[in-house]
Write an enzyme that holds these catalytic residues in place. Structure first.
Site, PDB file in Angstrom:
ATOM      1  N   ASN A   1     -32.524 -46.500  10.697  1.00  0.00           N
ATOM      2  CA  ASN A   1     -31.550 -47.602  10.712  1.00  0.00           C
ATOM      3  C   ASN A   1     -31.929 -48.606   9.631  1.00  0.00           C
ATOM      4  O   ASN A   1     -32.938 -48.446   8.943  1.00  0.00           O
ATOM      5  CB  ASN A   1     -31.487 -48.243  12.105  1.00  0.00           C
ATOM      6  CG  ASN A   1     -32.846 -48.760  12.528  1.00  0.00           C
ATOM      7  OD1 ASN A   1     -33.405 -49.649  11.897  1.00  0.00           O
ATOM      8  ND2 ASN A   1     -33.399 -48.174  13.589  1.00  0.00           N
TER       9      ASN A   1
ATOM     10  N   ASP B   1     -32.789 -44.958  19.346  1.00  0.00           N
ATOM     11  CA  ASP B   1     -32.565 -44.546  20.740  1.00  0.00           C
ATOM     12  C   ASP B   1     -32.633 -43.028  20.895  1.00  0.00           C
ATOM     13  O   ASP B   1     -32.923 -42.523  21.969  1.00  0.00           O
ATOM     14  CB  ASP B   1     -31.188 -45.040  21.218  1.00  0.00           C
ATOM     15  CG  ASP B   1     -31.154 -46.560  21.326  1.00  0.00           C
ATOM     16  OD1 ASP B   1     -32.208 -47.132  21.672  1.00  0.00           O
ATOM     17  OD2 ASP B   1     -30.105 -47.162  21.041  1.00  0.00           O
TER      18      ASP B   1
ATOM     19  N   LYS C   1     -37.053 -27.031   5.088  1.00  0.00           N
ATOM     20  CA  LYS C   1     -35.857 -27.822   4.780  1.00  0.00           C
ATOM     21  C   LYS C   1     -34.603 -27.066   5.252  1.00  0.00           C
ATOM     22  O   LYS C   1     -34.455 -25.869   4.964  1.00  0.00           O
ATOM     23  CB  LYS C   1     -35.800 -28.063   3.272  1.00  0.00           C
ATOM     24  CG  LYS C   1     -34.650 -28.911   2.844  1.00  0.00           C
ATOM     25  CD  LYS C   1     -34.743 -29.242   1.356  1.00  0.00           C
ATOM     26  CE  LYS C   1     -33.520 -29.988   0.936  1.00  0.00           C
ATOM     27  NZ  LYS C   1     -32.719 -29.294  -0.046  1.00  0.00           N
TER      28      LYS C   1
END
Ligand SMILES: Cc1cc2nc3c(=O)[nH]c(=O)nc-3n(C[C@H](O)[C@H](O)[C@H](O)COP(=O)(O)O)c2cc1C
Length: 317
Positions: free
Chosen positions: A209, A278, A288
């Site tokens: 975030n 969360d 990858k």
């Protein structure tokens, strides 16, 4: 934090870094701090008193015997007015004078007359700084309780490279603010969390975030300034580590949970300013994840709720 009503007496001595005192005065002035500047005669060779007068909003004192102002024994009134007395930059000369009780000009006399905390930010040529006489003076002054902001290493104005460069002005400003702050959290251990978490999907991708960590770092800095012992558990941020704070870098929410639970028993106060994710990807791919033509969906699982867990633990204890 509110510093208005505080007074810093700032001694400026005759070194090439004297111009940096202008930046320092401007920063402190913007915080509402009263700044009373005393310049040595040699400092005036480097910077005009007028500059510091305009930046501080106060008359700059340079001469002990100037009678061109309302009568008061100025070195005594300035010495008493100081909440902190800082000397920036501090020459080898002023360190030697103060270490030996010499009072032969306005700055050295006022320094002897003050009972306020005294802070020096030395700046000089490396050979001067490393000279045993200067080092002994610094040791004497530290033993007497003077605060120091160590000079940095780097390219010096004289052309040499080594230790002796004035520390960053922000660092000096922080040390002055520290010295001005009441230590009302002395004896407390505060744990602060800051920044985002990163939840890895594969070796190169993660969910995260936009948290910058600034709030947590500001809280940790304030608690440290107020005398607390601070542990800062920080997700990945682009901020400098805080001096005098125990820094614990973490990446994921699970890392953060573990670090918080470890710090909890020693903490009087936990402040959770981190933006903990969360959810995390249900699986971590060792290689990858390859691109396909189709859309892709990622299954997410719930991360631990650290705050709820601390609350439950407190209820149980
Ligand atoms: C160009 C120049 C730069 C100087 N820079 C420094 C310095 O960075 N640190 C220092 O201790 N002395 C420096 N000095 C020497 C001081 O100015 C000198 O020791 C003086 O006596 C200091 O006086 P004061 O401490 O009363 O200001 C410098 C001198 C000159 C001419």
């Amino acid at each position: 934090m509110n510093f208005s009503g505080k007074t810093v007496v700032l001694g400026v001595t005759g070194g090439i870094a004297a111009y940096k005192a202008c930046d320092l005065v401007s920063r402190l002035h913007k915080k509402g701090i009263q700044i009373r500047v005393i310049m040595t005669e040699h400092a005036c060779e480097f910077v005009q008193p007028l500059t510091l007068e305009v930046l501080s909003g106060n008359r700059v004192v340079t001469d002990m015997f100037n009678r061109d102002f309302p009568w008061e024994v100025e070195h005594i009134s300035l010495a008493k007015a100081a909440d902190v007395f800082a000397v920036v930059p501090a020459t080898a000369n002023i360190l030697g004078k103060y270490a030996h009780g010499v009072a032969d000009d306005m700055l050295s006399t006022t320094l002897l007359a003050t009972r306020a905390p005294v802070l020096f930010a030395p700046a000089m040529n490396t050979a001067m700084y490393e000279h045993p006489a200067v080092q002994e003076n610094i040791t004497t002054l530290k033993r007497r309780g003077c605060l120091f902001v160590e000079p940095a290493s780097g390219h010096l104005a004289c052309g040499d490279t080594g230790k002796g460069k004035l520390a960053d002005v922000e660092k000096i400003e922080q040390a002055i603010l520290d010295a001005l702050t009441e230590k009302d959290m002395q004896g407390m251990h505060v744990t602060v969390t800051a920044g985002p978490t990163r939840e890895a999907m594969d070796p190169v991708r993660f969910l995260s975030n936009h948290s910058t960590g600034k709030m947590g770092y500001a809280i940790a800095r304030s608690a440290k300034m107020r005398g607390a012992e601070v542990t800062l558990i920080s997700g990945p941020v682009a901020l400098e580590p805080l001096d005098g704070v125990r820094m614990i870098p973490v990446t994921s929410a699970c890392d953060m949970r573990e670090a918080v639970m470890q710090a909890l028993p020693q903490s009087d106060l936990v402040i959770k300013a981190a933006a903990v994710g969360d959810y995390r990807p249900a699986t971590f791919q060792d290689d990858k994840i390859k691109k396909h033509d189709d859309d892709m969906s990622v299954s997410l699982v719930r991360n631990p709720d650290i705050l709820a867990e601390i609350g439950e633990k407190r209820r149980d204890d």
